[in-house]
Design a protein around this motif. Structure first.
Motif, PDB file in Angstrom:
ATOM      1  N   VAL A  69      -8.927   3.799  11.259  1.00 32.65           N
ATOM      2  CA  VAL A  69     -10.158   3.957  11.075  1.00 32.65           C
ATOM      3  C   VAL A  69     -10.781   2.667  10.940  1.00 32.65           C
ATOM      4  CG1 VAL A  69     -11.879   4.829   9.170  1.00 32.65           C
ATOM      5  CG2 VAL A  69     -10.200   6.266  10.006  1.00 32.65           C
ATOM      6  N   SER A  70     -10.223   1.816  10.309  1.00 28.16           N
ATOM      7  CA  SER A  70     -10.751   0.324  10.085  1.00 28.16           C
ATOM      8  C   SER A  70     -11.067  -0.300  11.438  1.00 28.16           C
ATOM      9  CB  SER A  70      -9.987  -0.477   9.183  1.00 28.16           C
ATOM     10  OG  SER A  70      -8.854  -0.909   9.719  1.00 28.16           O
ATOM     11  N   HIS A 115       1.207   4.122  -2.863  1.00 33.16           N
ATOM     12  CA  HIS A 115       0.769   5.482  -2.255  1.00 33.16           C
ATOM     13  C   HIS A 115       2.017   6.448  -2.816  1.00 33.16           C
ATOM     14  CE1 HIS A 115      -1.613   8.258  -0.576  1.00 33.16           C
ATOM     15  NE2 HIS A 115      -0.798   8.789   0.042  1.00 33.16           N
ATOM     16  N   GLU A 146      -0.600   8.132   6.208  1.00 27.08           N
ATOM     17  CA  GLU A 146      -1.882   7.882   5.826  1.00 27.08           C
ATOM     18  C   GLU A 146      -2.364   6.424   5.813  1.00 27.08           C
ATOM     19  OE1 GLU A 146      -3.035   9.627   2.260  1.00 27.08           O
ATOM     20  OE2 GLU A 146      -1.800  11.397   2.511  1.00 27.08           O
ATOM     21  N   PHE A 147      -1.520   5.367   5.883  1.00 28.23           N
ATOM     22  CA  PHE A 147      -1.791   3.954   5.985  1.00 28.23           C
ATOM     23  C   PHE A 147      -2.082   4.092   7.312  1.00 28.23           C
ATOM     24  CE2 PHE A 147       0.031  -0.025   7.413  1.00 28.23           C
ATOM     25  CZ  PHE A 147      -0.917  -0.958   6.349  1.00 28.23           C
ATOM     26  N   TRP A 193       0.856  -1.230   0.143  1.00 27.97           N
ATOM     27  CA  TRP A 193       0.172   0.142  -0.062  1.00 27.97           C
ATOM     28  C   TRP A 193       0.703   1.109  -0.094  1.00 27.97           C
ATOM     29  CZ3 TRP A 193      -1.127   4.402   2.168  1.00 27.97           C
ATOM     30  CH2 TRP A 193      -2.522   5.193   1.895  1.00 27.97           C
ATOM     31  N   GLN A 241      -3.435   6.048   9.449  1.00 30.85           N
ATOM     32  CA  GLN A 241      -4.628   6.729   9.673  1.00 30.85           C
ATOM     33  C   GLN A 241      -5.836   5.492   9.192  1.00 30.85           C
ATOM     34  OE1 GLN A 241      -4.479  10.403   7.764  1.00 30.85           O
ATOM     35  NE2 GLN A 241      -3.557  11.478   9.758  1.00 30.85           N
ATOM     36  N   LYS A 242      -5.472   5.010   7.909  1.00 27.71           N
ATOM     37  CA  LYS A 242      -6.580   4.143   7.332  1.00 27.71           C
ATOM     38  C   LYS A 242      -6.890   2.975   8.435  1.00 27.71           C
ATOM     39  CE  LYS A 242      -6.598   5.039   2.314  1.00 27.71           C
ATOM     40  NZ  LYS A 242      -8.070   5.335   2.443  1.00 27.71           N
TER      41      LYS A 242
END
Length: 80
Positions: free
Chosen positions: A77-78, A56, A70-71, A52, A73-74
């Motif tokens: 959230v998941s 990116h 960013e990874f 990923w 953060q994803k």
């Protein structure tokens, strides 16, 4: 998930070699290179993360730290 393990893969492997390792882990086969992790699930997480991040970085012309942020953060959230 261990960030240093993902960073090592980003710095030492190509997307193609990581995809091959992904297939090998899914098929319970030995990988062509060492992947840090307590078990196959954690190793697979490190490979997914590295793929990923590399994608990116290429798609958005960003550096490792930005892509890693960013990874993560994803991931947060998941799981929340």
């Amino acid at each position: 998930m261990k960030i240093p393990a993902i960073k090592k893969l980003v710095e030492t492997q190509t997307i193609d070699s990581l995809r091959e390792a992904e297939e090998q882990l899914i098929n319970e086969e030995p990988t062509a290179f060492e992947i840090e992790g307590a078990d196959e699930g954690e190793k697979l997480t490190h490979v997914f993360g590295a793929i990923w991040i590399l994608n990116h970085m290429g798609d958005h012309n960003t550096d490792f730290k930005t892509a890693l942020r960013e990874f993560t953060q994803k991931v947060r959230v998941s799981i929340s």
